[in-house]
Design a protein around this motif. Structure first.
Motif, short mmCIF file in Angstrom:
data_model
loop_
_atom_site.label_atom_id
_atom_site.label_comp_id
_atom_site.label_asym_id
_atom_site.label_seq_id
_atom_site.Cartn_x
_atom_site.Cartn_y
_atom_site.Cartn_z
N VAL A 1 -2.82 5.27 20.07
CA VAL A 1 -1.79 6.16 19.52
C VAL A 1 -1.90 6.16 17.99
O VAL A 1 -2.53 5.27 17.41
N ASP A 2 -1.29 7.15 17.36
CA ASP A 2 -1.19 7.10 15.90
C ASP A 2 0.30 7.18 15.53
O ASP A 2 1.16 7.23 16.40
N ASP B 1 -18.51 6.88 29.08
CA ASP B 1 -17.66 7.83 28.34
C ASP B 1 -17.01 7.17 27.12
O ASP B 1 -16.18 7.78 26.46
N GLY B 2 -17.34 5.91 26.85
CA GLY B 2 -16.79 5.22 25.68
C GLY B 2 -15.56 4.41 25.99
O GLY B 2 -15.10 3.62 25.17
N THR B 3 -14.99 4.57 27.18
CA THR B 3 -13.82 3.76 27.57
C THR B 3 -14.25 2.29 27.63
O THR B 3 -15.30 1.96 28.15
N ALA B 4 -13.40 1.42 27.08
CA ALA B 4 -13.67 -0.01 27.18
C ALA B 4 -13.16 -0.51 28.53
O ALA B 4 -12.13 -0.06 29.01
N VAL B 5 -13.94 -1.40 29.13
CA VAL B 5 -13.52 -2.00 30.40
C VAL B 5 -13.40 -3.51 30.16
O VAL B 5 -14.37 -4.16 29.79
N PHE B 6 -12.18 -4.03 30.35
CA PHE B 6 -11.91 -5.46 30.14
C PHE B 6 -11.84 -6.19 31.46
O PHE B 6 -11.34 -5.65 32.45
N PHE B 7 -12.31 -7.44 31.44
CA PHE B 7 -12.14 -8.30 32.61
C PHE B 7 -11.14 -9.39 32.23
O PHE B 7 -11.40 -10.19 31.32
N ALA C 1 -6.17 2.78 17.28
CA ALA C 1 -7.25 3.48 17.97
C ALA C 1 -6.96 4.94 18.23
O ALA C 1 -7.76 5.65 18.79
N GLY C 2 -5.78 5.41 17.83
CA GLY C 2 -5.42 6.78 18.19
C GLY C 2 -5.96 7.80 17.20
O GLY C 2 -6.04 7.54 16.00
N GLU C 3 -6.39 8.93 17.73
CA GLU C 3 -6.72 10.07 16.87
C GLU C 3 -5.92 11.22 17.43
O GLU C 3 -6.05 11.53 18.61
N ASP C 4 -5.15 11.87 16.64
CA ASP C 4 -4.34 13.00 17.08
C ASP C 4 -3.51 12.64 18.30
O ASP C 4 -2.50 11.98 18.19
N ASP C 5 -4.01 13.08 19.49
CA ASP C 5 -3.24 12.85 20.71
C ASP C 5 -3.52 11.46 21.26
O ASP C 5 -4.61 10.93 21.11
N PRO C 6 -2.51 10.88 21.95
CA PRO C 6 -2.78 9.60 22.61
C PRO C 6 -3.91 9.76 23.62
O PRO C 6 -4.06 10.82 24.22
N GLU C 7 -4.72 8.72 23.78
CA GLU C 7 -5.74 8.76 24.82
C GLU C 7 -5.98 7.38 25.38
O GLU C 7 -5.75 6.37 24.71
N GLY D 1 6.02 -7.25 23.45
CA GLY D 1 5.60 -8.01 22.29
C GLY D 1 4.40 -7.46 21.55
O GLY D 1 3.57 -6.77 22.12
N PRO D 2 4.32 -7.81 20.25
CA PRO D 2 3.15 -7.44 19.46
C PRO D 2 2.01 -8.43 19.70
O PRO D 2 2.25 -9.60 20.03
N HIS D 3 0.78 -7.98 19.50
CA HIS D 3 -0.39 -8.86 19.57
C HIS D 3 -0.35 -9.80 18.37
O HIS D 3 0.15 -9.46 17.30
N ARG D 4 -0.91 -10.99 18.57
CA ARG D 4 -0.89 -12.00 17.50
C ARG D 4 -1.62 -11.53 16.24
O ARG D 4 -1.24 -11.86 15.13
N SER D 5 -2.72 -10.79 16.44
CA SER D 5 -3.53 -10.49 15.26
C SER D 5 -3.95 -9.03 15.15
O SER D 5 -4.65 -8.66 14.22
N LYS D 6 -3.55 -8.20 16.09
CA LYS D 6 -4.05 -6.81 16.07
C LYS D 6 -2.89 -5.83 16.11
O LYS D 6 -1.80 -6.17 16.59
N PRO D 7 -3.13 -4.61 15.67
CA PRO D 7 -2.06 -3.60 15.68
C PRO D 7 -1.85 -3.04 17.09
O PRO D 7 -2.01 -1.85 17.34
N VAL D 8 -1.52 -3.93 18.00
CA VAL D 8 -1.48 -3.59 19.41
C VAL D 8 -0.15 -4.11 19.98
O VAL D 8 0.26 -5.22 19.66
N GLN D 9 0.51 -3.28 20.79
CA GLN D 9 1.81 -3.65 21.34
C GLN D 9 1.77 -3.64 22.86
O GLN D 9 1.22 -2.71 23.45
N LEU D 10 2.39 -4.66 23.44
CA LEU D 10 2.44 -4.73 24.90
C LEU D 10 3.77 -4.19 25.40
O LEU D 10 4.83 -4.57 24.92
#
Ligand SMILES: O=C(O)c1ccc(O)c(O)c1
Ligand SMILES: [Mg+2]
Length: 584
Positions: free
Chosen positions: A281-282, A375-381, A325-331, A302-311
């Motif tokens: 998002v932006d 397609d550039g999507t990250a896949v986490f385990f 990570a957002g550009e224009d529209d959320p993705e 909660g916010p991430h400890r070290s990144k601009p990321v919210q849970l």
């Protein structure tokens, strides 16, 4: 075993094709004659380039329309033998004659092939005879083998091609009777099921094993049981691959062979659904999405400890908003699966050539492995420790919106990445593909295919034709035990649900003989199969790209409501036009 790829599988010039095959780790190539003829490189230069790249030239092909004619052209054959000597190619593929004047006489075909093999033998070369599925008189592998047997020359063997064999549904029993050393070459290709002329099917729709519907693995097992120990070689004629990036196609091809051979491939670790979905998002789009999540009963956990990321959490459902990570529209930028053994999952992904994503990790943070999908999507385990990376806010979740988990995530694919991405998700996450469906949107046809396993479902959508440069929608579908109650709760909280036309409900009532009043009132769509029922509805897209679905599977319903996709897409495109009109 040695792995080869036919140059015809790849786009570009001959040197680009060789570079791509080498970079993807192939041992050799089948040199398609046209690729040589069209190249400014002399055969000796091609040989040198292949040598430098660590590639052998395993096969020269195809030599057409030679056997069973009034005057077999040995002069043409000798000229090609010269080329093969310069190339260092040991074997020539002779495909069965397609000419109208070919003679229906096995003895004559055998005589001509014997004579050809004798000449090849004098020069240390070999001939592999292949039945084209549309050959004039020889169109099955067992027929080609009978002729090879009859010709009886040590420099003559057969070439088996999985497409020609499986497309015609020929009985495979004869394979068991061919001595392995008489199979001079094995070509592997898959294809989607199509009721069409077999030549058109072969020339335009072949794909890499694992991408289509043919049992290439079963055929390979049978061929290996003969003792065949030549290369496993991919020969795929495909309109999309011809215009895709050769380097990517070559990796896709190698991934297909690794999956097909299974060794040395780490077994998949069992998965247990989605750990989270991450949406970029932006500053402009974040507040709307946050408001929507709140209305849906999510709490800001909660916010991430070290990144601009919210849970954001709703029971076991986790949505991560990435404000960097957002550009224009959320993705959707990442999907995360829960694995019983994240390290084993990552190892399998790497064995399948999934590129690692480098991630910065603060001290004490979970070691989340991520790989990049085509397609550039990250896949986490994920294991269970990743939640500790977020600092708890203690914000309580609100109840009243009974959604339970992420059912599936639908990702729009670039035109050229559809089969590649499908094989990626299928192999890396060990998912089973479903049949692909065609969905009609107001602005074009969309092809859709679902991959499912271990409570993980990924649906890939792609425009049916290239060159359609619209923004493709992505969506996250949440499962509920009560779609009607959820729709009512969301409506009461002011969440805008996608409007469904009355015509849809009139048709539903006519088609299925049911009273749809309760569905109609809330804009809930419905589907029924012998296995069960689906009730589902959509929330209007946030900022144009990502939207949410809520669905209730009843009984053993396994689909995705494909039948309802066109009414959904029509409603979304009306909404989009409305928004554009309002903004103008
Ligand atoms: O489409 C063709 O003509 C063609 C040529 C050579 C092959 O090995 C093959 O399988 C098909
Ligand atoms: Mg072939």
């Amino acid at each position: 075993m040695r792995r080869s790829i036919a140059t015809v599988c790849l786009s570009g010039t001959l040197d680009e094709k060789l570079q791509a095959a080498s970079a993807a780790g192939f041992d050799g190539v089948e040199l398609f004659e046209a690729d040589l003829i069209n190249s400014p490189l002399a055969p000796t230069a091609v040989r040198e380039l292949a040598d430098e790249l660590g590639l052998s030239i395993d096969l020269y092909q195809p030599f057409r329309d030679f056997e069973a004619v009034a005057h077999p052209d040995f002069r043409r054959a000798e000229a090609k033998f010269d080329v093969m000597e310069a190339l260092g190619a040991p074997t020539m593929l002779v495909c069965s004659n397609v000419r109208p004047d070919a003679i229906d006489d096995d003895a004559l075909a055998a005589e001509h092939l014997h004579a050809l093999a004798a000449r090849a033998h004098e020069r240390g070369l070999k001939i592999a005879y292949e039945a084209l599925a549309w050959g004039r008189h020889v169109s099955t592998y067992d027929h080609a083998w009978r002729i090879v047997e009859q010709a009886d020359h040590p420099a003559l063997g057969t070439c088996l091609d999985s497409f020609h064999i499986l497309s015609r549904g020929t009985d495979l029993a004869t394979i068991d009777r061919i001595p392995g050393e008489k199979i001079f070459y094995l070509q592997l290709a898959d294809a989607p099921r199509k009721a069409m002329d077999v030549l058109q099917w072969s020339r335009h729709y072949r794909c890499f094993p694992g991408q289509g519907a043919l049992d290439v693995a079963g055929l390979l097992r049978r061929v290996l049981a003969t003792g065949y120990d030549g290369p496993l070689s991919l020969e795929v004629f495909n309109d999309v691959f011809r215009q895709a990036d050769a380097r990517r196609t070559a990796i896709d091809a190698m991934r297909s062979l690794i999956l097909l051979e299974q060794t040395p491939l780490p077994a998949p670790a069992p998965l247990h659904g989605f750990a989270f979905v991450e949406i970029g998002v932006d500053a402009d789009s974040a507040p709307d999405l946050e408001a929507l999540l709140r209305a849906m009963g999510f709490a800001h956990a909660g916010p991430h400890r070290s990144k601009p990321v919210q849970l954001w959490e709703h029971g076991a459902i986790r949505v991560v908003l990435n404000h960097g990570a957002g550009e224009d529209d959320p993705e959707v930028v990442a999907i995360a699966v829960t694995s019983e053994d994240p390290a084993a999952s990552a190892e399998r992904a790497h064995a399948l050539l999934a590129p690692s994503l480098e991630r910065r990790r603060g001290t004490g943070e979970a070691d989340l492995t991520a790989v990049a999908a085509p397609d550039g999507t990250a896949v986490f385990f994920c294991g269970s420790d990743w939640l500790g990376d977020f600092l708890p806010t203690g914000e309580p979740a609100t109840d009243g919106v009974p959604i339970e988990r992420i059912d599936h995530i639908t990702l729009a694919q670039p035109f050229e990445a559809f089969d590649e991405a499908g094989l990626f998700y299928r192999s890396v996450l060990d998912l089973e593909p479903s049949e692909s469906a065609e969905l009609a949107a107001p602005d074009g046809l969309v092809r859709s295919r679902a991959y499912a396993g271990g409570d993980v479902r990924v649906v890939l959508n792609v425009p049916a034709l290239a060159g359609h440069e619209r923004t493709e929608l992505q969506h996250v579908a949440f499962a509920t035990d009560d779609a009607l109650a959820t729709a009512r709760a969301l409506r009461d909280r002011g969440v805008p649900l996608l409007e469904v036309p009355d015509n849809y409900y009139d048709d539903l009532e006519a088609r299925l003989d049911l009273d749809a009043a309760h569905l109609r009132e809330l804009g809930v769509l419905y589907d029924r199969t012998p296995e069960g029922e689906l009730l589902h509805f959509y929330i209007a897209p946030i900022g144009g790209r990502v939207f949410f679905e809520v669905l209730e599977r009843r009984g053993g319903y396994r689909g995705y409501g494909a039948l309802n996709s066109s009414v959904r897409m029509a409603a979304q495109s009306r909404g989009e036009r409305h928004a554009e009109g309002a903004g103008a």
